[in-house]
Design a protein around this motif. Structure first.
Motif, PDB file in Angstrom:
ATOM      1  N   ARG A   1      -0.055 -26.478   6.714  1.00 31.07           N
ATOM      2  CA  ARG A   1       1.131 -25.876   6.073  1.00 31.07           C
ATOM      3  C   ARG A   1       2.288 -25.806   7.053  1.00 31.07           C
ATOM      4  NH1 ARG A   1      -2.357 -21.789   2.418  1.00 31.07           N
ATOM      5  NH2 ARG A   1      -2.259 -23.055   0.529  1.00 31.07           N
ATOM      6  N   HIS A   2       1.983 -25.449   8.291  1.00 30.98           N
ATOM      7  CA  HIS A   2       3.028 -25.402   9.323  1.00 30.98           C
ATOM      8  C   HIS A   2       3.626 -26.797   9.544  1.00 30.98           C
ATOM      9  CE1 HIS A   2       5.264 -24.160  12.821  1.00 30.98           C
ATOM     10  NE2 HIS A   2       4.686 -25.123  13.522  1.00 30.98           N
TER      11      HIS A   2
ATOM     12  N   ALA B   1       0.425 -29.173  -3.171  1.00 35.76           N
ATOM     13  CA  ALA B   1       0.519 -29.995  -1.960  1.00 35.76           C
ATOM     14  C   ALA B   1       0.742 -31.461  -2.318  1.00 35.76           C
ATOM     15  CB  ALA B   1      -0.744 -29.838  -1.112  1.00 35.76           C
TER      16      ALA B   1
ATOM     17  N   GLU C   1       6.245 -27.458   7.131  1.00 32.43           N
ATOM     18  CA  GLU C   1       7.406 -26.568   7.184  1.00 32.43           C
ATOM     19  C   GLU C   1       8.407 -26.904   8.273  1.00 32.43           C
ATOM     20  OE1 GLU C   1       5.563 -22.759   7.673  1.00 32.43           O
ATOM     21  OE2 GLU C   1       4.854 -22.688   5.601  1.00 32.43           O
TER      22      GLU C   1
ATOM     23  N   LEU D   1      -3.989 -31.552   3.330  1.00 24.82           N
ATOM     24  CA  LEU D   1      -3.940 -30.175   2.840  1.00 24.82           C
ATOM     25  C   LEU D   1      -4.512 -30.097   1.428  1.00 24.82           C
ATOM     26  CD1 LEU D   1      -3.099 -27.204   2.983  1.00 24.82           C
ATOM     27  CD2 LEU D   1      -0.778 -27.923   2.326  1.00 24.82           C
TER      28      LEU D   1
END
Length: 126
Positions: A61-62, A96, A65, A80
């Motif tokens: 997720r990071h 995702a 981002e 993901l």
């Protein structure tokens, strides 16, 4: 033994695929991804070598981002989605997969990751 590292001028996608190859070979590439210039490559490496699925999902997720070139977004999103789908989180997997179904940056490898995402997106509750 420390594996030969990817070229410093390599694109993030090139580095990400190199890290995946090293993971599949059973090599520890922490010395490479821990200091890689691009944040998304570092997060991808952290996800691949994460101690558990929760940590891997957080790193993936990071990776999505952080500001980035965008060439590895579909690869990260697919990983993901696969992890979320394996947990039974079809809605999360479908979310995702939006990066694959509607890519911000088109890359040829989309043909490889798209079928999974189409399947996971249609199995998600609406």
């Amino acid at each position: 033994a420390v594996p030969a590292t990817p070229k410093a001028s390599q694109s993030p996608l090139g580095a990400a695929t190199w890290l995946l190859q090293e993971k599949l070979k059973g090599h520890d590439a922490a010395k490479v991804y821990a200091t890689y210039p691009e944040q998304e490559v570092r997060a991808w490496g952290e996800a691949l070598w994460a101690p558990d699925d929760d940590a891997a999902i957080a790193h993936l997720r990071h990776a999505l981002e952080v500001p980035q070139k965008g060439d590895m977004r579909m690869l990260v999103a697919h990983e993901l989605a696969a992890r979320l789908h394996a947990r039974g989180d079809d809605a999360g997997a479908a979310a995702a997969c939006d990066e694959v179904i509607h890519p911000r940056v088109y890359e040829n490898y989309r043909a490889v990751v798209l079928p999974d995402c189409k399947q996971w997106s249609t199995s998600a509750p609406r």
